[in-house]
Structures are given as structure tokens and as C-alpha cells.
Write a protein that holds these residues in place. Structure first.
Motif, PDB file in Angstrom:
ATOM      1  N   ARG A   1       8.889   2.570  -3.773  1.00 37.64           N
ATOM      2  CA  ARG A   1       7.859   3.605  -3.852  1.00 37.64           C
ATOM      3  C   ARG A   1       8.314   4.772  -4.726  1.00 37.64           C
ATOM      4  NH1 ARG A   1       6.480   6.460   1.687  1.00 37.64           N
ATOM      5  NH2 ARG A   1       8.639   7.092   1.342  1.00 37.64           N
ATOM      6  N   ALA A   2       9.570   5.174  -4.582  1.00 33.41           N
ATOM      7  CA  ALA A   2      10.087   6.288  -5.376  1.00 33.41           C
ATOM      8  C   ALA A   2      10.125   5.948  -6.856  1.00 33.41           C
ATOM      9  CB  ALA A   2      11.485   6.667  -4.888  1.00 33.41           C
ATOM     10  N   LEU A   3      10.472   4.705  -7.163  1.00 29.96           N
ATOM     11  CA  LEU A   3      10.579   4.314  -8.569  1.00 29.96           C
ATOM     12  C   LEU A   3       9.229   3.974  -9.184  1.00 29.96           C
ATOM     13  CD1 LEU A   3      12.931   3.890 -10.638  1.00 29.96           C
ATOM     14  CD2 LEU A   3      12.597   1.452 -10.251  1.00 29.96           C
ATOM     15  N   ALA A   4       8.231   3.671  -8.348  1.00 33.10           N
ATOM     16  CA  ALA A   4       6.945   3.173  -8.839  1.00 33.10           C
ATOM     17  C   ALA A   4       6.274   4.124  -9.811  1.00 33.10           C
ATOM     18  CB  ALA A   4       6.009   2.883  -7.669  1.00 33.10           C
TER      19      ALA A   4
ATOM     20  N   PRO B   1       4.798  -1.669 -12.528  1.00 33.83           N
ATOM     21  CA  PRO B   1       4.002  -2.634 -11.763  1.00 33.83           C
ATOM     22  C   PRO B   1       4.564  -2.830 -10.350  1.00 33.83           C
ATOM     23  CG  PRO B   1       4.542  -3.485 -13.956  1.00 33.83           C
ATOM     24  CD  PRO B   1       5.370  -2.264 -13.767  1.00 33.83           C
ATOM     25  N   ILE B   2       3.685  -2.779  -9.363  1.00 35.64           N
ATOM     26  CA  ILE B   2       4.111  -2.915  -7.970  1.00 35.64           C
ATOM     27  C   ILE B   2       4.737  -4.292  -7.740  1.00 35.64           C
ATOM     28  CG2 ILE B   2       3.351  -2.951  -5.566  1.00 35.64           C
ATOM     29  CD1 ILE B   2       1.148  -0.985  -6.337  1.00 35.64           C
ATOM     30  N   GLU B   3       4.130  -5.331  -8.285  1.00 33.98           N
ATOM     31  CA  GLU B   3       4.646  -6.688  -8.079  1.00 33.98           C
ATOM     32  C   GLU B   3       6.060  -6.822  -8.630  1.00 33.98           C
ATOM     33  OE1 GLU B   3       1.775  -5.879  -9.422  1.00 33.98           O
ATOM     34  OE2 GLU B   3       0.259  -6.648  -8.022  1.00 33.98           O
ATOM     35  N   GLU B   4       6.319  -6.205  -9.781  1.00 33.82           N
ATOM     36  CA  GLU B   4       7.659  -6.243 -10.382  1.00 33.82           C
ATOM     37  C   GLU B   4       8.674  -5.557  -9.474  1.00 33.82           C
ATOM     38  OE1 GLU B   4       9.790  -3.823 -13.995  1.00 33.82           O
ATOM     39  OE2 GLU B   4       7.926  -4.871 -14.488  1.00 33.82           O
ATOM     40  N   LEU B   5       8.292  -4.426  -8.909  1.00 32.75           N
ATOM     41  CA  LEU B   5       9.204  -3.691  -8.038  1.00 32.75           C
ATOM     42  C   LEU B   5       9.476  -4.450  -6.743  1.00 32.75           C
ATOM     43  CD1 LEU B   5       7.770  -0.117  -8.574  1.00 32.75           C
ATOM     44  CD2 LEU B   5       9.982  -0.962  -9.358  1.00 32.75           C
TER      45      LEU B   5
ATOM     46  N   GLU C   1       0.819  -1.213   0.000  1.00 32.13           N
ATOM     47  CA  GLU C   1       0.000   0.000   0.000  1.00 32.13           C
ATOM     48  C   GLU C   1       0.854   1.264   0.000  1.00 32.13           C
ATOM     49  OE1 GLU C   1      -3.856  -1.914   2.390  1.00 32.13           O
ATOM     50  OE2 GLU C   1      -2.215  -0.949   3.482  1.00 32.13           O
ATOM     51  N   ASN C   2       2.005   1.219   0.665  1.00 30.24           N
ATOM     52  CA  ASN C   2       2.913   2.369   0.634  1.00 30.24           C
ATOM     53  C   ASN C   2       3.399   2.630  -0.789  1.00 30.24           C
ATOM     54  OD1 ASN C   2       4.051   3.922   3.147  1.00 30.24           O
ATOM     55  ND2 ASN C   2       3.547   1.864   3.896  1.00 30.24           N
ATOM     56  N   ILE C   3       3.737   1.578  -1.500  1.00 25.57           N
ATOM     57  CA  ILE C   3       4.169   1.743  -2.897  1.00 25.57           C
ATOM     58  C   ILE C   3       3.004   2.229  -3.750  1.00 25.57           C
ATOM     59  CG2 ILE C   3       5.122   0.566  -4.926  1.00 25.57           C
ATOM     60  CD1 ILE C   3       6.446  -1.415  -2.976  1.00 25.57           C
ATOM     61  N   ASN C   4       1.821   1.724  -3.459  1.00 25.56           N
ATOM     62  CA  ASN C   4       0.637   2.094  -4.238  1.00 25.56           C
ATOM     63  C   ASN C   4       0.288   3.575  -4.103  1.00 25.56           C
ATOM     64  OD1 ASN C   4      -1.535   1.297  -5.996  1.00 25.56           O
ATOM     65  ND2 ASN C   4      -2.908   1.508  -4.239  1.00 25.56           N
TER      66      ASN C   4
END
Length: 234
Positions: A152-155, A119-123, A105-108
């Protein structure tokens, strides 16, 4: 190489009572696509001021700054907000994760405001934490939290990653893991990465090293053979 950032005679001064503090003086430089730059200097040398101006969090008192040819020194508040949102990723010494949100959720949070997110899963796979996606920050180690902050920064898929002492609160082993991730992000995703640090050993992984002293860029060193992070020691 194409310049993503071009600066000419950047300066920043502050008033402290009757005293004028010159935090940055006549900085002229370029940052290029897909390079990793380390900015070295003691406390008070202007490192954070430089990073904040490049990232659109602060404006220079004088000089010119361009992002892919677009002037930032004349940009208004809305334009700088869009620049930070769409083009810049920030990583700090202290992770700034939301404690009531999971790693996923933080990345989202970053993904929700992005035009072309990764993609979050890829990161999560890239940072080696796919199995920790549903964990809260309090359930993660310091190194794991920093890796989530990197993801999160790269997402949001920024062109420019700005990192302020990203290993400052980490032990040696975890620091190397984070540096390797930054280097991999630079190479794999073709991002420009800028790292400011007190640690001179980290300069060995960079394509170029900016040395700051008393607000000036004292010298720029080109590293023709950067070391892999796993070969760096201190």
C-alpha cells in the motif's frame, strides 16, 4: 548521488509544563536517491521525531529541510499534505489496514490518491500475496498484513519510504521477509528507504546507519558492503 532530502541544524522542542524537552538537536544530514538508511537509537533518542519531520507529519522548531531543493521548513499545511500524498510512503509497526476492506482494496486506497501509481497486481506479486488479494486483514497473518501495508505504501509510487519499526511486531522469519522486501523495493524501484529501529542487527543491510543519542545524530556509519537480509540474524 543526488540528495533527495537535505537537512541543516534541524531541532524540535516541546513544552511539558515548565519543562522544555529537546527531542531533536541540530541534525544536519542528507538522504540520497536509491539508498537504504537505518536510524538506530534507544527510546527517547529522537528517532520517531526525526522520521515525522522528514515525512511532513511534524514541523521542526528550527533549522532547514529541503525535498529535492524545495523548502519544507517554510511549507504551509496544504503544501505538506501534498508532499505526504505524492512523495512519501509510510510503514508503521502496526499495520493500520482497514479491517472492512480486502488486501486489494486496502492497496487501492493509496492508488486512488496517487498521480502515477504502480499496478496493484504487480505489487501483490512482489509481496507474494497475489493469491490473498480478496482476503480481509483478519484472515491474514501479521507478516502478511505487514506485506500488504508495504504494498500500500509503495502503490502511490513515492520517492521516499519511511518505516517506523516495521519488524517490531513480527517474528524473526517474517522480519527477514519484510526486510528483504524493503531492500528489493529500494533496488528495483530506485526508492529511498529509511528504517528506524531498536534492532542493531538490521543496520547490516543499510548503505548508511544514523546513530541517534539524546536528540543528536551521534555518528553516521557508511556500510561499504551491506549484507543481504537473508544473511542477517539476531
Amino acid at each position: 548521488m543526488q540528495a533527495i532530502i537535505a537537512a541543516k541544524d534541524l531541532s524540535k522542542s516541546y513544552k511539558m509544563g515548565q519543562i522544555t524537552v529537546n527531542a531533536l538537536r541540530e541534525a544536519t544530514f542528507e538522504l540520497y536517491e536509491s539508498e537504504l538508511v537505518v536510524v538506530l537509537g534507544p527510546s527517547g533518542s529522537g528517532k520517531s521525531t526525526l522520521l515525522n519531520i522528514i515525512g511532513g507529519m511534524d514541523k521542526a522548531s528550527g533549522g532547514e529541510l529541503y525535498y529535492q531543493g524545495t523548502p519544507l521548513h517554510t511549507a504551509d499545511t496544504k503544501q505538506l499534505t501534498l508532499y505526504r500524498r505524492n512523495d512519501v510512503g509510510f510503514v508503521f509497526q502496526f499495520y493500520n489496514l482497514m479491517p472492512n476492506l480486502t488486501a486489494y482494496e486496502n492497496i487501492n486506497l493509496s492508488v486512488q490518491i496517487a498521480k502515477d501509481p504502480l499496478p496493484i497486481e504487480e505489487l501483490l506479486e512482489k509481496v507474494g500475496l497475489a493469491d490473498r488479494a480478496d482476503h480481509f486483514p483478519s484472515q491474514l497473518s501479521g507478516g502478511e498484513q505487514q506485506r500488504i501495508a508495504l504494498a500500500r505504501a509503495l502503490a502511490k509510487n513515492p520517492q521516499l519510504m519511511l518505516c517506523d519499526e516495521p519488524t517490531g511486531a513480527l517474528d524473526f522469519k517474517t522480519s527477514i521477509q519484510v526486510l528483504k522486501l524493503l531492500k528489493d523495493f529500494c533496488d528495483f524501484y530506485k526508492k529511498t528507504v529509511v528504517v528506524i529501529t531498536h534492532n542493531t542487527a538490521i543496520a547490516q543491510i543499510a548503505n548508511r546507519v544514523f546513530h541517534l543519542k539524546d536528540g543528536y545524530i551521534d555518528k553516521v556509519v557508511i556500510n561499504s558492503a551491506p549484507l543481504p537480509p537473508e544473511r542477517v540474524t539476531w
